[in-house]
Write an enzyme that holds these catalytic residues in place. Structure first.
Site, PDB file in Angstrom:
ATOM      1  N   THR A  21       0.837  -1.211   0.000  1.00 26.13           N
ATOM      2  CA  THR A  21       0.000   0.000   0.000  1.00 26.13           C
ATOM      3  C   THR A  21       0.869   1.258   0.000  1.00 26.13           C
ATOM      4  N   GLY A  22       0.228   2.382  -0.282  1.00 23.35           N
ATOM      5  CA  GLY A  22       0.796   3.719  -0.059  1.00 23.35           C
ATOM      6  C   GLY A  22       2.209   3.897  -0.595  1.00 23.35           C
ATOM      7  N   LEU A  23       3.069   4.396   0.264  1.00 26.86           N
ATOM      8  CA  LEU A  23       4.442   4.715  -0.155  1.00 26.86           C
ATOM      9  C   LEU A  23       5.240   3.451  -0.457  1.00 26.86           C
ATOM     10  N   ARG A  44       1.078  -7.799   6.744  1.00 32.03           N
ATOM     11  CA  ARG A  44       0.126  -8.742   7.349  1.00 32.03           C
ATOM     12  C   ARG A  44      -0.930  -9.215   6.367  1.00 32.03           C
ATOM     13  N   ASP A  76       4.121 -10.511   9.840  1.00 29.75           N
ATOM     14  CA  ASP A  76       3.878  -9.484  10.849  1.00 29.75           C
ATOM     15  C   ASP A  76       5.240  -9.153  11.454  1.00 29.75           C
ATOM     16  N   TYR A 111       8.907  14.448  12.269  1.00 35.80           N
ATOM     17  CA  TYR A 111       8.824  14.676  13.718  1.00 35.80           C
ATOM     18  C   TYR A 111       9.643  13.651  14.513  1.00 35.80           C
ATOM     19  N   GLY A 143       7.628  14.349   4.691  1.00 33.31           N
ATOM     20  CA  GLY A 143       6.528  15.188   5.171  1.00 33.31           C
ATOM     21  C   GLY A 143       5.239  14.587   4.627  1.00 33.31           C
ATOM     22  N   ILE A 159       2.356  13.162   2.622  1.00 33.90           N
ATOM     23  CA  ILE A 159       2.112  12.620   1.284  1.00 33.90           C
ATOM     24  C   ILE A 159       0.810  11.833   1.407  1.00 33.90           C
TER      25      ILE A 159
HETATM   26  C1  LIG Z   1      -2.509  17.334  10.699  1.00 31.36           C
HETATM   27  C2  LIG Z   1      -2.935  16.528   9.490  1.00 31.36           C
HETATM   28  C3  LIG Z   1      -2.149  15.306   9.317  1.00 31.36           C
HETATM   29  C4  LIG Z   1      -2.329  14.670   7.984  1.00 31.36           C
HETATM   30  C5  LIG Z   1      -1.231  13.757   7.635  1.00 31.36           C
HETATM   31  C6  LIG Z   1       0.110  14.348   7.836  1.00 31.36           C
HETATM   32  C7  LIG Z   1       1.198  13.374   7.731  1.00 31.36           C
HETATM   33  C8  LIG Z   1       2.541  13.937   8.089  1.00 31.36           C
HETATM   34  C9  LIG Z   1       3.383  13.074   8.986  1.00 31.36           C
HETATM   35  C10 LIG Z   1       2.974  11.676   8.893  1.00 31.36           C
HETATM   36  C11 LIG Z   1       3.572  10.672   9.495  1.00 31.36           C
HETATM   37  C12 LIG Z   1       3.033   9.380   9.268  1.00 31.36           C
HETATM   38  C13 LIG Z   1       3.420   8.352   9.942  1.00 31.36           C
HETATM   39  C14 LIG Z   1       2.789   7.034   9.772  1.00 31.36           C
HETATM   40  O1  LIG Z   1       3.270   6.131  10.358  1.00 31.36           O
HETATM   41  S1  LIG Z   1       1.431   6.820   8.744  1.00 31.36           S
HETATM   42  C15 LIG Z   1       1.139   5.056   8.710  1.00 31.36           C
HETATM   43  C16 LIG Z   1      -0.239   4.826   8.995  1.00 31.36           C
HETATM   44  N1  LIG Z   1      -0.562   3.436   8.686  1.00 31.36           N
HETATM   45  C17 LIG Z   1      -0.946   2.580   9.602  1.00 31.36           C
HETATM   46  O2  LIG Z   1      -1.073   2.887  10.766  1.00 31.36           O
HETATM   47  C18 LIG Z   1      -1.240   1.197   9.100  1.00 31.36           C
HETATM   48  C19 LIG Z   1      -1.239   0.138  10.169  1.00 31.36           C
HETATM   49  N2  LIG Z   1      -2.043   0.510  11.328  1.00 31.36           N
HETATM   50  C20 LIG Z   1      -2.828  -0.360  12.025  1.00 31.36           C
HETATM   51  O3  LIG Z   1      -2.915  -1.519  11.681  1.00 31.36           O
HETATM   52  C21 LIG Z   1      -3.561   0.151  13.232  1.00 31.36           C
HETATM   53  O4  LIG Z   1      -3.850   1.510  13.094  1.00 31.36           O
HETATM   54  C22 LIG Z   1      -2.761  -0.054  14.561  1.00 31.36           C
HETATM   55  C23 LIG Z   1      -3.642   0.399  15.733  1.00 31.36           C
HETATM   56  C24 LIG Z   1      -1.442   0.721  14.581  1.00 31.36           C
HETATM   57  C25 LIG Z   1      -2.375  -1.518  14.755  1.00 31.36           C
HETATM   58  O5  LIG Z   1      -3.451  -2.364  14.480  1.00 31.36           O
HETATM   59  P1  LIG Z   1      -3.796  -3.630  15.436  1.00 31.36           P
HETATM   60  O6  LIG Z   1      -2.589  -4.367  15.779  1.00 31.36           O
HETATM   61  O7  LIG Z   1      -4.907  -4.365  14.758  1.00 31.36           O
HETATM   62  O8  LIG Z   1      -4.259  -2.925  16.737  1.00 31.36           O
HETATM   63  P2  LIG Z   1      -5.686  -2.788  17.445  1.00 31.36           P
HETATM   64  O9  LIG Z   1      -5.986  -4.106  18.082  1.00 31.36           O
HETATM   65  O10 LIG Z   1      -6.704  -2.219  16.556  1.00 31.36           O
HETATM   66  O11 LIG Z   1      -5.338  -1.731  18.567  1.00 31.36           O
HETATM   67  C26 LIG Z   1      -4.255  -1.935  19.452  1.00 31.36           C
HETATM   68  C27 LIG Z   1      -4.383  -0.956  20.594  1.00 31.36           C
HETATM   69  O12 LIG Z   1      -4.308   0.369  20.099  1.00 31.36           O
HETATM   70  C28 LIG Z   1      -5.475   1.104  20.486  1.00 31.36           C
HETATM   71  N3  LIG Z   1      -5.851   2.058  19.452  1.00 31.36           N
HETATM   72  C29 LIG Z   1      -6.003   1.805  18.151  1.00 31.36           C
HETATM   73  N4  LIG Z   1      -6.384   2.908  17.505  1.00 31.36           N
HETATM   74  C30 LIG Z   1      -6.493   3.878  18.426  1.00 31.36           C
HETATM   75  C31 LIG Z   1      -6.905   5.260  18.399  1.00 31.36           C
HETATM   76  N5  LIG Z   1      -7.226   5.850  17.240  1.00 31.36           N
HETATM   77  N6  LIG Z   1      -6.894   5.950  19.540  1.00 31.36           N
HETATM   78  C32 LIG Z   1      -6.552   5.371  20.709  1.00 31.36           C
HETATM   79  N7  LIG Z   1      -6.165   4.063  20.822  1.00 31.36           N
HETATM   80  C33 LIG Z   1      -6.165   3.341  19.689  1.00 31.36           C
HETATM   81  C34 LIG Z   1      -6.542   0.032  20.633  1.00 31.36           C
HETATM   82  O13 LIG Z   1      -7.608   0.501  21.449  1.00 31.36           O
HETATM   83  C35 LIG Z   1      -5.750  -1.090  21.280  1.00 31.36           C
HETATM   84  O14 LIG Z   1      -5.512  -0.828  22.653  1.00 31.36           O
HETATM   85  P3  LIG Z   1      -6.407  -1.550  23.787  1.00 31.36           P
HETATM   86  O15 LIG Z   1      -7.806  -1.056  23.599  1.00 31.36           O
HETATM   87  O16 LIG Z   1      -5.801  -1.129  25.065  1.00 31.36           O
HETATM   88  O17 LIG Z   1      -6.301  -3.030  23.540  1.00 31.36           O
HETATM   89  N1  LIG Z   2       2.044   9.243   4.121  1.00 28.76           N
HETATM   90  C1  LIG Z   2       2.699  10.177   4.826  1.00 28.76           C
HETATM   91  O1  LIG Z   2       2.369  11.368   4.809  1.00 28.76           O
HETATM   92  C2  LIG Z   2       3.864   9.785   5.634  1.00 28.76           C
HETATM   93  C3  LIG Z   2       4.253   8.474   5.816  1.00 28.76           C
HETATM   94  N2  LIG Z   2       5.364   8.192   6.547  1.00 28.76           N
HETATM   95  C4  LIG Z   2       5.850   6.820   6.663  1.00 28.76           C
HETATM   96  O2  LIG Z   2       5.780   6.198   5.405  1.00 28.76           O
HETATM   97  C5  LIG Z   2       5.625   4.798   5.580  1.00 28.76           C
HETATM   98  C6  LIG Z   2       4.466   4.317   4.740  1.00 28.76           C
HETATM   99  O3  LIG Z   2       3.264   4.910   5.219  1.00 28.76           O
HETATM  100  P1  LIG Z   2       1.989   5.082   4.267  1.00 28.76           P
HETATM  101  O4  LIG Z   2       2.270   4.445   2.981  1.00 28.76           O
HETATM  102  O5  LIG Z   2       1.591   6.485   4.316  1.00 28.76           O
HETATM  103  O6  LIG Z   2       0.893   4.262   5.078  1.00 28.76           O
HETATM  104  P2  LIG Z   2       0.287   2.798   4.882  1.00 28.76           P
HETATM  105  O7  LIG Z   2      -0.648   2.595   5.997  1.00 28.76           O
HETATM  106  O8  LIG Z   2      -0.196   2.631   3.499  1.00 28.76           O
HETATM  107  O9  LIG Z   2       1.561   1.860   5.057  1.00 28.76           O
HETATM  108  C7  LIG Z   2       1.867   1.138   6.200  1.00 28.76           C
HETATM  109  C8  LIG Z   2       2.188  -0.276   5.795  1.00 28.76           C
HETATM  110  O10 LIG Z   2       2.694  -0.971   6.918  1.00 28.76           O
HETATM  111  C9  LIG Z   2       2.191  -2.277   6.894  1.00 28.76           C
HETATM  112  N3  LIG Z   2       2.160  -2.809   8.252  1.00 28.76           N
HETATM  113  C10 LIG Z   2       1.508  -2.300   9.317  1.00 28.76           C
HETATM  114  N4  LIG Z   2       1.669  -3.082  10.378  1.00 28.76           N
HETATM  115  C11 LIG Z   2       2.462  -4.102   9.979  1.00 28.76           C
HETATM  116  C12 LIG Z   2       2.998  -5.238  10.640  1.00 28.76           C
HETATM  117  N5  LIG Z   2       2.740  -5.492  11.926  1.00 28.76           N
HETATM  118  N6  LIG Z   2       3.781  -6.091   9.932  1.00 28.76           N
HETATM  119  C13 LIG Z   2       4.049  -5.848   8.635  1.00 28.76           C
HETATM  120  N7  LIG Z   2       3.581  -4.796   7.953  1.00 28.76           N
HETATM  121  C14 LIG Z   2       2.792  -3.925   8.633  1.00 28.76           C
HETATM  122  C15 LIG Z   2       0.787  -2.149   6.323  1.00 28.76           C
HETATM  123  O11 LIG Z   2       0.345  -3.358   5.687  1.00 28.76           O
HETATM  124  P3  LIG Z   2      -0.610  -4.436   6.412  1.00 28.76           P
HETATM  125  O12 LIG Z   2      -1.764  -3.702   6.960  1.00 28.76           O
HETATM  126  O13 LIG Z   2      -0.896  -5.402   5.304  1.00 28.76           O
HETATM  127  O14 LIG Z   2       0.233  -5.084   7.480  1.00 28.76           O
HETATM  128  C16 LIG Z   2       0.973  -1.045   5.292  1.00 28.76           C
HETATM  129  O15 LIG Z   2       1.242  -1.601   4.028  1.00 28.76           O
HETATM  130  C17 LIG Z   2       5.477   4.569   7.054  1.00 28.76           C
HETATM  131  O16 LIG Z   2       6.729   4.227   7.610  1.00 28.76           O
HETATM  132  C18 LIG Z   2       5.051   5.924   7.573  1.00 28.76           C
HETATM  133  O17 LIG Z   2       5.406   6.106   8.908  1.00 28.76           O
HETATM  134  C19 LIG Z   2       6.102   9.155   7.149  1.00 28.76           C
HETATM  135  C20 LIG Z   2       5.746  10.458   7.030  1.00 28.76           C
HETATM  136  C21 LIG Z   2       4.626  10.885   6.230  1.00 28.76           C
END
Ligand SMILES: CCCCCCCCC/C=C/C=C/C(=O)SCCNC(=O)CCNC(=O)[C@H](O)C(C)(C)COP(=O)(O)OP(=O)(O)OC[C@H]1O[C@@H](n2cnc3c(N)ncnc32)[C@H](O)[C@@H]1OP(=O)(O)O
Ligand SMILES: NC(=O)C1=CN([C@@H]2O[C@H](COP(=O)(O)OP(=O)(O)OC[C@H]3O[C@@H](n4cnc5c(N)ncnc54)[C@H](OP(=O)(O)O)[C@@H]3O)[C@@H](O)[C@H]2O)C=CC1
Length: 324
Positions: free
Chosen positions: A58-60, A80, A106, A188, A230, A232
């Site tokens: 996905t994504g980036l 995953r 994972d 950040y 930043g 995207i």
């Molecule tokens: C100001 C405008 C901003 C716009 C964008 C700007 C971007 C600039 C900088 C960006 C940086 C980006 C960085 C990134 O990393 S982006 C990547 C994003 N992608 C993902 O997160 C993909 C994968 N994510 C996930 O799978 C889930 O979100 C997860 C929660 C991280 C993990 O999933 P899973 O293992 O299935 O966990 P859960 O069982 O669902 O939850 C685990 C515990 O986390 C608690 N929780 C989940 N979500 C939240 C929430 N929103 N708020 C509070 N708590 C949350 C959940 O409750 C569980 O805890 P428990 O209840 O105690 O068991």
């Molecule tokens: N988009 C943005 O503006 C920015 C993104 N980033 C960074 O760029 C990277 C890509 O993010 P972006 O493409 O935006 O978001 P996405 O959510 O599309 O990408 C996150 C990826 O991580 C995978 N992933 C999550 N949990 C696991 C796990 N436990 N094991 C293996 N894979 C996992 C997800 O796949 P699956 O769910 O199948 O596991 C997904 O493909 C990240 O490192 C993010 O922090 C940083 C700054 C800005």
């Protein structure tokens, strides 16, 4: 209406400081900074190379897999959701004609990482390029965060990156094979940020890990670099960081280049850093954010809103000041 106050509290001058014209994020500046999205490096730059990309479905991660595959790499993408990975792998390989394998993994589970690497080795061998891109994140006031919420993000970002890097690093060292490691962090990671505290802490840890290994494992032929993107637009990031879309405009307004980044732009930088053209580059942290970080940091940057007429007046006032 703004007033300039003397230290006595008396108003010296009143003038209108109109609100700056509302500019849409893609208005004026992006005319100067239009994205170029084609593959930047020469065709075949990754011929006979194998790239392993976590979160490549996905994504980036998808965009980086696409460009590496266009440039001749065989790719293995791992995360995953196997169905998502398989769809992406099929789409990319049918466009580029190069192999893309999808492996479920994972990254939080070191044994799953070892099994995934076993599968990759059986399919295609050890990789030349490793991109740690998988991440988890969500906005949340820290006082609402549970231990499991903390763990869910830090396990993916910091432990996941460490498990992948350790597993592959050890096997590459054993095989006496060089490789390029790249980690995708965020701007950040450097400053810290409220409301994404587990992500900020974990990404900072990833940067320390990669800078440390750049120093330690150069002797094994391993390079380690970092990109701090930043904003995207991707579904994964924006749905968890700006679920209502409320913050996007103010975010774009503070980016000097006036727009969000594009996945393909980031992918070109990642390809360069992972290529032989960057073979002297290790331990580098590249901020890739359209200028957002410095724009947020500078004390006086809000003065961009001051109009030419207001500057005339301010200059006259400053020049008119006598003594201290
Ligand atoms: C100001 C405008 C901003 C716009 C964008 C700007 C971007 C600039 C900088 C960006 C940086 C980006 C960085 C990134 O990393 S982006 C990547 C994003 N992608 C993902 O997160 C993909 C994968 N994510 C996930 O799978 C889930 O979100 C997860 C929660 C991280 C993990 O999933 P899973 O293992 O299935 O966990 P859960 O069982 O669902 O939850 C685990 C515990 O986390 C608690 N929780 C989940 N979500 C939240 C929430 N929103 N708020 C509070 N708590 C949350 C959940 O409750 C569980 O805890 P428990 O209840 O105690 O068991
Ligand atoms: N988009 C943005 O503006 C920015 C993104 N980033 C960074 O760029 C990277 C890509 O993010 P972006 O493409 O935006 O978001 P996405 O959510 O599309 O990408 C996150 C990826 O991580 C995978 N992933 C999550 N949990 C696991 C796990 N436990 N094991 C293996 N894979 C996992 C997800 O796949 P699956 O769910 O199948 O596991 C997904 O493909 C990240 O490192 C993010 O922090 C940083 C700054 C800005």
């Amino acid at each position: 209406m703004a007033a300039v106050m003397l230290s006595s509290g008396r108003k010296l001058l009143q003038t209108r400081f109109p609100r700056p014209p509302v500019r849409s994020g893609s208005a004026r500046p992006s005319g100067f900074f239009a994205p170029s999205e084609g593959a930047m490096l020469p065709a075949g730059s990754f011929r006979d190379r194998l790239a392993f990309i976590t979160g490549g479905g996905t994504g980036l991660g998808r965009a980086m897999t696409m460009v590496l595959s266009q440039l001749g790499a065989r790719c293995v993408i791992a995360s995953r959701k196997l169905d998502v990975l398989q769809e992406t792998a099929g789409e990319i390989s049918s466009q580029t004609g190069n192999q893309v394998h999808a492996l479920q993994c994972d990254v939080r589970d070191p044994q799953a990482v070892a099994r995934c690497v076993d599968q990759m080795v059986a399919l295609s061998g050890l990789p030349d390029v490793i991109i740690n891109n998988a991440a988890g994140n969500f906005i949340c006031p820290t006082e609402r965060l549970t231990p499991n919420g903390w763990r869910s993000v830090t396990d993916i970002v910091l432990n996941g990156t460490a498990f992948v890097t350790l597993e592959l690093g050890k096997r590459l060292i054993q095989a006496q094979k060089g490789a390029s490691f790249l980690a995708i962090t965020t701007i950040y990671a450097e400053s810290g940020s409220g409301f994404v505290v587990p992500s900020a802490a974990a990404k900072a840890g990833v940067e320390a890990l990669y800078k440390s290994l750049a120093a330690e494992w150069g002797r094994y032929g391993h390079r380690f670099n970092i990109i701090q993107p930043g904003p995207i637009r991707t579904k994964g990031a924006f749905s968890r960081l700006d679920p209502t879309g409320t913050f996007e405009k103010s975010m774009i307004d503070r980016i000097p280049t006036g727009r969000l980044g594009k996945p393909a732009e980031l992918a070109n930088l990642a390809a360069y850093l992972s290529s032989d053209f960057a073979s002297w580059m290790s331990g580098a942290v590249i901020r890739f954010d359209g200028g957002e970080y410095v724009s947020m940091a500078g004390e006086f940057n809000e003065l961009r809103k001051v109009t030419p007429d207001q500057w005339k007046m301010l200059e006259a006032m400053i020049k008119g000041t006598k003594g201290s």
